[in-house]
Design an enzyme around this catalytic site. Structure first.
Site, PDB file in Angstrom:
ATOM      1  CE  LYS A  22      -3.774  -0.563   2.409  1.00  0.00           C
ATOM      2  NZ  LYS A  22      -4.348  -0.838   3.740  1.00  0.00           N
ATOM      3  NE  ARG A  91      -5.218   3.441   3.650  1.00  0.00           N
ATOM      4  CZ  ARG A  91      -5.341   3.615   2.335  1.00  0.00           C
ATOM      5  NH1 ARG A  91      -4.752   4.658   1.753  1.00  0.00           N
ATOM      6  NH2 ARG A  91      -6.013   2.746   1.614  1.00  0.00           N
ATOM      7  N   GLY A 100      -7.861  -7.008   3.871  1.00  0.00           N
ATOM      8  CA  GLY A 100      -8.822  -7.036   4.967  1.00  0.00           C
ATOM      9  C   GLY A 100      -8.360  -7.771   6.216  1.00  0.00           C
ATOM     10  CG  MET A 102      -2.922  -7.101   9.229  1.00  0.00           C
ATOM     11  SD  MET A 102      -1.204  -6.825   8.863  1.00  0.00           S
ATOM     12  CE  MET A 102      -1.273  -6.292   7.191  1.00  0.00           C
ATOM     13  NE  ARG A 335      -5.620  -4.851  -3.612  1.00  0.00           N
ATOM     14  CZ  ARG A 335      -6.239  -4.833  -2.443  1.00  0.00           C
ATOM     15  NH1 ARG A 335      -5.554  -4.655  -1.337  1.00  0.00           N
ATOM     16  NH2 ARG A 335      -7.533  -4.975  -2.365  1.00  0.00           N
ATOM     17  CG  HIS A 451      -5.603 -47.222  -3.619  1.00  0.00           C
ATOM     18  ND1 HIS A 451      -6.869 -47.339  -4.171  1.00  0.00           N
ATOM     19  CD2 HIS A 451      -4.771 -47.906  -4.434  1.00  0.00           C
ATOM     20  CE1 HIS A 451      -6.787 -48.085  -5.262  1.00  0.00           C
ATOM     21  NE2 HIS A 451      -5.529 -48.450  -5.441  1.00  0.00           N
ATOM     22  NE  ARG A 573       0.561 -46.913 -13.014  1.00  0.00           N
ATOM     23  CZ  ARG A 573       0.150 -45.731 -12.593  1.00  0.00           C
ATOM     24  NH1 ARG A 573       0.531 -45.279 -11.431  1.00  0.00           N
ATOM     25  NH2 ARG A 573      -0.661 -44.995 -13.329  1.00  0.00           N
ATOM     26  CB  SER A 771      12.086 -43.554 -14.896  1.00  0.00           C
ATOM     27  OG  SER A 771      10.936 -42.842 -14.547  1.00  0.00           O
ATOM     28  CB  CYS A 839       7.613 -42.027 -13.833  1.00  0.00           C
ATOM     29  SG  CYS A 839       8.311 -43.318 -12.794  1.00  0.00           S
ATOM     30  CE1 TYR A 859      10.348 -39.724 -18.391  1.00  0.00           C
ATOM     31  CE2 TYR A 859      12.501 -39.804 -19.457  1.00  0.00           C
ATOM     32  CZ  TYR A 859      11.502 -40.422 -18.716  1.00  0.00           C
ATOM     33  OH  TYR A 859      11.648 -41.714 -18.308  1.00  0.00           O
TER      34      TYR A 859
HETATM   35  P1  ADP Z   1      -7.684  -2.295   3.689  1.00  0.00           P
HETATM   36  O1  ADP Z   1      -6.255  -2.670   3.616  1.00  0.00           O
HETATM   37  O2  ADP Z   1      -8.488  -3.194   4.535  1.00  0.00           O
HETATM   38  O3  ADP Z   1      -8.263  -2.046   2.326  1.00  0.00           O
HETATM   39  P2  ADP Z   1      -7.357   0.549   3.940  1.00  0.00           P
HETATM   40  O4  ADP Z   1      -6.146   1.014   4.659  1.00  0.00           O
HETATM   41  O5  ADP Z   1      -7.279   0.577   2.470  1.00  0.00           O
HETATM   42  O6  ADP Z   1      -7.729  -0.895   4.476  1.00  0.00           O
HETATM   43  O7  ADP Z   1      -8.506   1.479   4.456  1.00  0.00           O
HETATM   44  C1  ADP Z   1      -9.848   1.137   4.663  1.00  0.00           C
HETATM   45  C2  ADP Z   1     -10.756   2.116   3.954  1.00  0.00           C
HETATM   46  O8  ADP Z   1     -10.520   3.444   4.356  1.00  0.00           O
HETATM   47  C3  ADP Z   1     -10.552   2.086   2.465  1.00  0.00           C
HETATM   48  O9  ADP Z   1     -11.818   2.185   1.843  1.00  0.00           O
HETATM   49  C4  ADP Z   1      -9.761   3.318   2.204  1.00  0.00           C
HETATM   50  O10 ADP Z   1      -9.970   3.827   0.917  1.00  0.00           O
HETATM   51  C5  ADP Z   1     -10.273   4.280   3.255  1.00  0.00           C
HETATM   52  N1  ADP Z   1      -9.248   5.266   3.606  1.00  0.00           N
HETATM   53  C6  ADP Z   1      -8.008   5.014   4.045  1.00  0.00           C
HETATM   54  N2  ADP Z   1      -7.309   6.159   4.215  1.00  0.00           N
HETATM   55  C7  ADP Z   1      -8.137   7.167   3.880  1.00  0.00           C
HETATM   56  C8  ADP Z   1      -7.996   8.579   3.827  1.00  0.00           C
HETATM   57  N3  ADP Z   1      -6.849   9.174   4.146  1.00  0.00           N
HETATM   58  N4  ADP Z   1      -9.050   9.302   3.424  1.00  0.00           N
HETATM   59  C9  ADP Z   1     -10.215   8.693   3.080  1.00  0.00           C
HETATM   60  N5  ADP Z   1     -10.417   7.376   3.104  1.00  0.00           N
HETATM   61  C10 ADP Z   1      -9.386   6.599   3.505  1.00  0.00           C
HETATM   62 MG    MG Z   2      -7.754  -0.858   1.003  1.00  0.00          MG
END
Ligand code: ADP
Ligand code: MG
Ligand code: MG
Length: 882
Positions: A22, A91, A100, A102, A335, A451, A573, A771, A839, A859
């Site tokens: 991120k 974040r 999702g 952390m 990403r 088996h 076989r 083999s 094999c 192979y």
């Molecule tokens: P995750 O890794 O679970 O996607 P994020 O760090 O991306 O968590 O954040 C969770 C939500 O908060 C996401 O929808 C993200 O776009 C929003 N968010 C994070 N930082 C900001 C920010 N500075 N301003 C507005 N929205 C934010």
């Molecule tokens: Mg996110």
């Protein structure tokens, strides 16, 4: 001095390891000049140091303080300033995506005073209160560890009181009331008040994000995905922008192509007047990007332009988060997006067409296991289904049919054209006929290498193993489910060999178009997916060094394998030719009273084997066919002691029972089998060799190009192979002079006993090829009897992390792999022309194929259905080689 903190402006996407995905991508977008709210990222090193020591490393607080001051200066506002506060998000973000898993805290910096400042500065009281209640909720759960429901119930209660259904229907006064309630909940349940000091909020949030690396779900996710536990997460602190500022604001997620199907064109969801996760949380109905074009055409156009740029820049499907703050677009994340197997193939293919990547790069972006997924039949996604049990997904795909409890019934019903699911506690070689005609196989015992699993995978049959909640009663012809429900023979059942799930009743199954097309059938015209798979497998054939053969025991399997791209048979076989009604002939051989009796039995076997071999050599005309001499312990061909009663001939019965006594072994795996049989049953090897050469003669006479290779199993010492080789050569000469035609052939051995690998230079003097039989080699190297350990302690070993993966699934590089390498090097040193292959089941396993390519085998051989996977992975092995 370590630098733990980096501004977005001084980083880029190559720094994932330290900045997390991120943080690195936010820096990259900043560098590209995209509208990214400014901020900074604390490195994964800081997290690792914190987790090691139990406190923040020295200097971190100061560094964070400095970067915060710069951020404040840039924004012209101070964190939590009561007049007009700067707010930030905190974040999480690891170097490998853990979506999702952390935590994130938004709106840090609000307190009882700054909320009023935010209201004044924005002129929107409702918005300010909404932001504060969100902070209290997130801080309460993430930082203070309170349960989510405490806050959700209070919110739902208030909505109920007001007679409204949605958050946005609550007004400023309602939200202020909610803020009071939340603060009371926090004080009561956490034993402390919500911290009013913005810097304390920030420090505690940072720490909570560090700690979220070790939540149970994050640990579990890492184990499933094979992500190391010691990487740590980076933490990003970023100025807030607001999608919850009324209808001219909102937040959204988008993909530059459809991640489910790979279809071209942006695809996404947008929600007006929403913040953060609201858009994916399903609290209100989202709208599409096309709708956004009507709501806010300027932002929409800008977004489309940015997505196009991002895709060009990353040269791949991008997944993004954005927010519109009162008509101004902000980019919050991007990403390279995850995608389904289908999308992976289609997108790679499209991007080649678009000139974005070349075919090599396209191959790097698809995997063998994705291809495998595309080749299996699947349950129709729209049909409802009810799961009744779960076992191990042992051989993937979906199957539906009527339950039968034994092989004979399966064969009988299948012959009538009925779809059956063979249900057994576990399977034995006796079940082979039934397994081969069943749509799927379900057992209550054993794991991925039992088996049932091994054979089903070999046949490409769907299989779920070890569904131990099922109480299977073969004689009563019924099984009992955990809830007491009984399923009787002929009732419908469905199994998913990919997930290990068992469903009641009939769930419709759809065929794989890819399988049909790869198997030589015609694709529906214009099927982009089939075109993509064809193009990439064809390119793989041009790139790979390893050749790919099939493990196939019948002409039918051989034909099928050839269609799927096999370049020969690596393991045929012969014992499988002695099952079913032919079993009686082996019995005759074992119970023969004298040399004449034995000869008669061998003659009968000879003509049957010759027919089999002729058909297989025809199916693989012009390609090598490795035929292994009979391998298993002979008692496997005799009836069980209990079944002897059915033998009508008393004399035969008595001899069979004597043979059973004589052949009983303490440990059959280490007993009389493989090459050893050739020394104890006179004429057995000669008969098999003769069948091979006579089949060759027939093929030559028919104008064919037979290329038989005779393989001697379980050799431990060179002397064994020397003697057997002489015997085979004599037969070859005899057959040649009898018919006046010489069949070309090779003689080699399986290397499957550790001693053979370690003395390979001696053995290679008598071998044209080796083999590596990595199944037995794994058993004998580890001292694991496969069926036994699978049913007993192997699962525990995997759970406790003693073994990362079953050595029967992926080659154990350090142990078994070292023996393969030694066998290869020693063998080649004595015999430069030695041809080398593998094999075992590992021949079709992606990670193992990499290793076999790296050490320089010639192979791999695997079951027919794994051939396209092996072709693809053999090419990827070349391309991914550092
Ligand atoms: P995750 O890794 O679970 O996607 P994020 O760090 O991306 O968590 O954040 C969770 C939500 O908060 C996401 O929808 C993200 O776009 C929003 N968010 C994070 N930082 C900001 C920010 N500075 N301003 C507005 N929205 C934010
Ligand atoms: Mg996110
Ligand atoms: Mg073996």
């Amino acid at each position: 001095m370590t630098r733990y903190v980096h501004d977005f402006a001084d980083g880029d996407m190559t720094q994932r390891d330290r900045l997390g995905g991120k943080g690195a991508n936010l820096a990259e977008m900043t560098k590209l000049g995209l509208p990214v709210p400014p901020g900074f990222t604390i490195t994964t090193d800081a997290c690792v140091a914190y987790l090691d020591r139990g406190h923040e490393p020295d200097g971190l607080a100061e560094e964070v303080g400095d970067h915060l001051s710069s951020l404040e200066a840039a924004m012209g506002r101070r964190l939590g300033d009561p007049r007009d506060p700067l707010l930030v998000s905190v974040r999480s973000g690891a170097s490998q995506s853990m979506p999702g898993m952390m935590e994130t805290v938004l709106n840090v910096g609000l307190n009882d005073r700054s909320v009023a400042g935010l209201a004044r500065a924005s002129g929107d009281e409702r918005f300010a209160a909404d932001s504060y209640r969100r902070l209290l909720h997130m801080f309460g759960t993430t930082v203070l560890g309170l349960v989510d429901s405490a806050f959700v119930e209070a919110l739902d209660g208030l909505k109920h009181e007001r007679g409204v259904t949605e958050d946005i229907q609550l007004d400023a006064a309602d939200l202020r009331q909610l803020i009071d309630t939340y603060q009371r909940i926090i004080s009561a349940k956490s034993g402390r008040d919500f911290p009013q000091d913005p810097r304390e909020q920030l420090a505690l949030s940072l720490r909570a994000v560090f700690d979220s690396w070790n939540t149970e779900r994050a640990i579990l996710y890492r184990r499933q995905e094979g992500i190391p536990d010691d990487l740590g997460t980076a933490v990003t602190v970023q100025a807030m922008v607001f999608g919850n500022r009324g209808p001219s604001s909102g937040s959204g997620v988008a993909f530059t192509r459809d991640p489910a199907t790979g279809r071209r064109g942006a695809y996404g969801d947008y929600l007006q007047n929403a913040q953060g996760e609201d858009v994916v949380a399903g609290i209100r109905n989202t709208v599409s990007l096309a709708d956004l074009a009507h709501i806010d055409p300027a932002s929409h156009d800008e977004l489309m332009g940015i997505m196009e740029r991002l895709e060009k820049h990353y040269r791949d499907l991008c997944d993004i988060e954005f927010t519109i703050d009162d008509g101004k677009l902000w980019m919050l994340q991007t990403r390279v997006g995850k995608r389904t197997a289908e999308a992976a193939f289609r997108i790679a293919d499209q991007m080649v067409d678009e000139g974005v990547i070349d075919l090599d790069e396209a191959l790097r972006r698809v995997t063998g296991s994705q291809l495998a997924q595309l080749m299996f039949p699947q349950f129709d996604a729209s049909s409802p289904r009810q799961r009744i049990a779960r076992g191990v997904g042992a051989s993937p795909g979906a199957a539906s049919g009527e339950v039968v409890f034994d092989s004979a019934t399966a064969t009988k019903l299948a012959a009538e054209g009925r779809a059956v699911i063979l249900v057994r506690r576990e399977t034995t070689p006796d079940d082979l006929p039934g397994m081969s005609v069943a749509r799927g196989v379900l057992t209550s015992r054993g794991g991925k290498t039992s088996h049932a699993a091994v054979v089903a995978r070999g046949m490409g049959r769907v299989c779920v193993c070890g569904a131990d909640e099922l109480d299977i009663d073969i004689t009563g012809r019924r099984m009992t489910l955990p809830d007491g429900t009984i399923v009787r023979e002929h009732e419908p059942l469905s199994i998913d060999g990919t997930t290990g799930e068992v469903f009641s009743g009939h769930v419709p199954v759809t065929d794989s178009v890819v399988m049909r097309a790869l198997g030589g059938g015609r694709a529906e015209s214009g099927d982009e997916l089939v075109g993509a798979v064809r193009r990439l497998t064809a390119h793989a054939d041009a790139v790979r060094r390893l050749s790919v053969r099939a493990n196939a025991d019948t002409a039918e399997d051989a034909t099928n394998a050839r269609r799927l791209g096999a370049e020969g048979i690596g393991l045929c076989r012969t014992e499988h030719m002695f099952l079913g009604p032919r079993r009686r002939l082996i019995e005759d051989l074992i119970v023969a009273e004298d040399a004449d009796g034995q000869r008669a039995a061998l003659d009968a076997l000879l003509s049957l084997q010759r027919e089999d071999f002729t058909a297989i050599l025809a199916a693989m005309d012009g390609l090598p066919v490795t035929i292994r001499l009979i391998d298993p312990p002979l008692h496997e061909f005799l009836p069980e002691a209990d079944d002897l009663a059915e033998e009508p001939d008393p004399r035969r019965k008595q001899r069979l029972s004597a043979a059973l006594d004589r052949l009983r072994e303490q440990n059959p795996m280490l007993g009389l089998r493989g090459v050893r049989l050739g020394f104890t049953i006179p004429g057995l090897v000669r008969m098999q060799a003769r069948a091979v050469f006579e089949a060759g003669v027939e093929r030559l006479r028919a104008g064919g190009d037979p290329r038989p290779e005779i393989m001697v199993p379980l050799v431990s010492t060179a002397a064994e192979l020397r003697v057997i080789r002489e015997e085979i050569e004599t037969v070859a000469e005899d057959v040649a002079s009898e018919h006046g035609i010489a069949v070309g052939y090779r003689i080699g051995t399986m290397i499957e006993v550790p001693r053979a690998a370690l003395t390979a230079e001696d053995i290679a003097r008598f071998a044209d090829f080796f083999s590596f039989g990595t199944n037995d080699l794994t058993q004998l190297t580890w001292g694991f009897s496969r069926d036994d350990v699978e049913a007993s302690f192997l699962p525990t070993y995997l759970d406790r992390g003693i073994l990362p993966i079953s050595p029967f699934e992926t080659i154990d590089v350090e142990g078994v792999g070292a023996l393969v390498r030694a066998g290869l090097e020693r063998g080649r040193s004595a015999n430069a022309a030695l041809h080398l292959g593998v094999c075992g089941e590992h021949g079709g396993d992606p990670a193992s194929v990499r290793f076999f390519d790296e050490i320089g085998l010639d192979y791999v051989s695997c079951s027919p259905y794994r051939i396209p996977v092996a072709r693809l992975e053999a090419a990827r092995a070349v391309l991914m080689d550092p």
